[in-house]
Design a protein around this motif. Structure first.
Motif, short mmCIF file in Angstrom:
data_model
loop_
_atom_site.label_atom_id
_atom_site.label_comp_id
_atom_site.label_asym_id
_atom_site.label_seq_id
_atom_site.Cartn_x
_atom_site.Cartn_y
_atom_site.Cartn_z
N ALA A 14 0.86 -1.18 0.00
CA ALA A 14 0.00 0.00 0.00
C ALA A 14 0.89 1.23 0.00
O ALA A 14 1.94 1.25 0.64
N HIS A 15 0.47 2.24 -0.69
CA HIS A 15 1.24 3.49 -0.80
C HIS A 15 0.44 4.58 -0.10
O HIS A 15 -0.60 5.00 -0.57
N LEU A 16 0.97 5.04 1.05
CA LEU A 16 0.21 5.94 1.91
C LEU A 16 0.73 7.37 1.92
O LEU A 16 0.10 8.23 2.55
N HIS A 17 1.85 7.63 1.27
CA HIS A 17 2.40 8.99 1.30
C HIS A 17 2.82 9.41 -0.10
O HIS A 17 3.97 9.27 -0.51
N LEU A 18 1.85 9.94 -0.84
CA LEU A 18 2.09 10.43 -2.19
C LEU A 18 1.26 11.69 -2.39
O LEU A 18 0.05 11.67 -2.22
N HIS A 19 1.93 12.78 -2.74
CA HIS A 19 1.24 14.05 -2.96
C HIS A 19 0.74 14.16 -4.39
O HIS A 19 1.36 13.63 -5.32
N PHE A 20 -0.36 14.86 -4.55
CA PHE A 20 -1.07 14.93 -5.82
C PHE A 20 -0.16 15.46 -6.94
O PHE A 20 0.18 14.71 -7.87
N THR A 21 0.26 16.71 -6.87
CA THR A 21 1.12 17.26 -7.91
C THR A 21 2.44 16.50 -7.98
O THR A 21 2.98 16.24 -9.07
N GLY A 22 2.97 16.12 -6.83
CA GLY A 22 4.24 15.42 -6.78
C GLY A 22 4.24 14.05 -7.40
O GLY A 22 5.30 13.45 -7.61
N SER A 23 3.05 13.52 -7.70
CA SER A 23 2.97 12.20 -8.33
C SER A 23 3.13 12.27 -9.84
O SER A 23 3.27 11.24 -10.51
N MET A 24 3.12 13.47 -10.40
CA MET A 24 3.14 13.64 -11.84
C MET A 24 4.44 13.11 -12.47
O MET A 24 5.52 13.31 -11.93
N ARG A 25 4.31 12.47 -13.60
CA ARG A 25 5.49 12.07 -14.36
C ARG A 25 6.23 13.31 -14.87
O ARG A 25 5.60 14.29 -15.28
N HIS A 26 7.56 13.22 -14.89
CA HIS A 26 8.33 14.36 -15.39
C HIS A 26 8.00 14.63 -16.85
O HIS A 26 7.87 15.79 -17.27
N SER A 27 7.85 13.58 -17.63
CA SER A 27 7.53 13.76 -19.06
C SER A 27 6.19 14.46 -19.23
O SER A 27 6.01 15.28 -20.14
N THR A 28 5.25 14.17 -18.33
CA THR A 28 3.93 14.81 -18.40
C THR A 28 4.03 16.28 -18.02
O THR A 28 3.40 17.15 -18.64
N LEU A 29 4.84 16.58 -17.01
CA LEU A 29 5.06 17.97 -16.62
C LEU A 29 5.56 18.78 -17.81
O LEU A 29 5.03 19.87 -18.11
N VAL A 30 6.57 18.28 -18.49
CA VAL A 30 7.16 19.01 -19.62
C VAL A 30 6.14 19.15 -20.75
O VAL A 30 5.99 20.23 -21.34
N GLU A 31 5.42 18.08 -21.03
CA GLU A 31 4.45 18.12 -22.12
C GLU A 31 3.32 19.11 -21.83
O GLU A 31 2.93 19.90 -22.70
N LEU A 32 2.79 19.09 -20.60
CA LEU A 32 1.71 20.02 -20.26
C LEU A 32 2.20 21.46 -20.22
O LEU A 32 1.46 22.38 -20.61
N ALA A 33 3.41 21.67 -19.74
CA ALA A 33 3.96 23.03 -19.73
C ALA A 33 4.05 23.57 -21.15
O ALA A 33 3.67 24.73 -21.42
N ASP A 34 4.54 22.77 -22.07
CA ASP A 34 4.64 23.20 -23.47
C ASP A 34 3.25 23.45 -24.06
O ASP A 34 3.02 24.42 -24.79
N GLN A 35 2.33 22.56 -23.72
CA GLN A 35 0.97 22.67 -24.25
C GLN A 35 0.28 23.95 -23.78
O GLN A 35 -0.45 24.60 -24.56
#
Length: 344
Positions: A14-35
């Motif tokens: 079980a994974h009990l300590h994961l923050h919402f924004t902090g869970s984002m893939r780095h590739s997704t961060l870059v892609e959404l920022a460009d978008q």
């Protein structure tokens, strides 16, 4: 060092300590920022993962600035759904059967029509992601300790409204050195009346004093981090006796400068004391390390045997809000993982 090599990605956990924004893939961060036309600093684009430290106020400010920039790329409903879909996919691939993701809706309310509308969106996206990846997902609503305690009470009432409908806990996050823990006691009372798990951050950037406050004033069932309980033997005994789950995140402890390196994280001390430990990834987007990496650290750096790693997984299940049938199945599958032959 033990030589057993059972596949840790197949160990149910079980994974009990994961923050919402902090869970984002780095590739997704870059892609959404460009978008969305958002300029990312080098630390979040070409020099990722960033070099961090929160040993002083300036270091924490930089960490928070990077986190806020990452959050700013979530602009649409599709972005939120994508984040949760990918978080569920990544966790499931690492053997996580149950995920409790932590979010502060007030950080997104302005963009998504208010904190209630955003919470509705997160819960709906979580249900969809859970079904598509065959993993249980629940939400912990967390207040920000750098904001006024009245804001925390608003979020506690929001969490209570959704208790039993996907929200399972109430937390308190951000820089542990800011704010007065006792001032948030009324918010946690609201959450407690709704039978929500109390899971404040405590015992990472501050020492045992704040853990005592979390236990005495907030009636914490779990502690985000809690590693510095080792600095006070009486406190550690209480944590063990009261079965308080410690959400230990080794990679983030080192990245934020709490410990100098992974061997310094007191995982063995906590384990030998009998503490209930649930390993967590915290913010993979900023620390570059996911849940499976924390189990690999326990094995490779701290020398945990497969039996001890299975015990960590059991602790994560026992500390979770997973329904009894899911717990039972996970615990049986952990036993089956340990009973299977190890690869030599």
């Amino acid at each position: 060092m033990y030589v057993t090599l059972r596949d840790l990605s197949l160990l149910p956990k079980a994974h009990l300590h994961l923050h919402f924004t902090g869970s984002m893939r780095h590739s997704t961060l870059v892609e959404l920022a460009d978008q969305h036309g958002i300029r990312l600093p080098d630390a979040l684009r070409d020099e990722w993962p960033p070099r961090l430290s929160a040993a002083d106020e300036k270091g924490w400010f930089r960490f928070q600035r990077l986190y806020d920039l990452a959050r700013s790329v979530l602009r649409t409903e599709a972005d939120v759904r994508r984040l949760l879909f990918e978080a569920a996919e990544d966790d499931a691939a690492e053997g996580s059967r149950w995920l409790e993701i932590q979010v502060d809706p007030s950080g997104y309310g302005n963009q998504f029509g208010g904190i209630t509308a955003f919470t509705d969106l997160v819960l709906d996206a979580a249900r969809d992601a859970a079904e598509r990846h065959d993993i249980g997902i629940a939400v912990i609503i967390a207040a920000n300790r750098t904001r006024h305690p009245l804001d925390a009470r608003t979020l506690a009432r929001l969490a209570a409204k959704y208790a039993g409908r996907g929200v399972v806990g109430f937390g308190l996050s951000n820089d542990e050195r800011r704010g007065v823990t006792e001032d948030f006691a009324r918010a946690f009372k609201i959450a407690r009346r709704a039978d929500l798990i109390a899971a404040p951050h405590g015992g990472e950037l501050r020492g045992p004093d704040n853990i005592w406050s979390c236990l005495d004033e907030l009636d914490a069932h779990r502690l985000g981090h809690g590693v510095r309980a080792v600095e006070d033997p009486a406190l550690l005994s209480r944590v063990v006796e009261e079965n308080v789950t410690l959400e230990v995140c080794p990679a983030s402890n080192v990245s934020l400068g709490v410990y100098t390196d992974l061997p310094s994280v007191p995982l063995e001390v906590l384990q030998r004391a009998g503490a209930q430990i649930a390993l967590g990834a915290d913010d993979p987007l900023l620390f570059g390390s996911r849940l499976l990496d924390q189990y690999e650290t326990a094995r490779q750096v701290h020398g945990f045997s497969d039996a001890e790693l299975a015990a960590l997984a059991r602790s994560s299940v026992h500390g979770s809000a997973a329904p009894s049938d899911i717990r039972k199945r996970m615990l049986e599958d952990i036993d089956a993982w340990l009973a299977a032959p190890a690869d030599e």
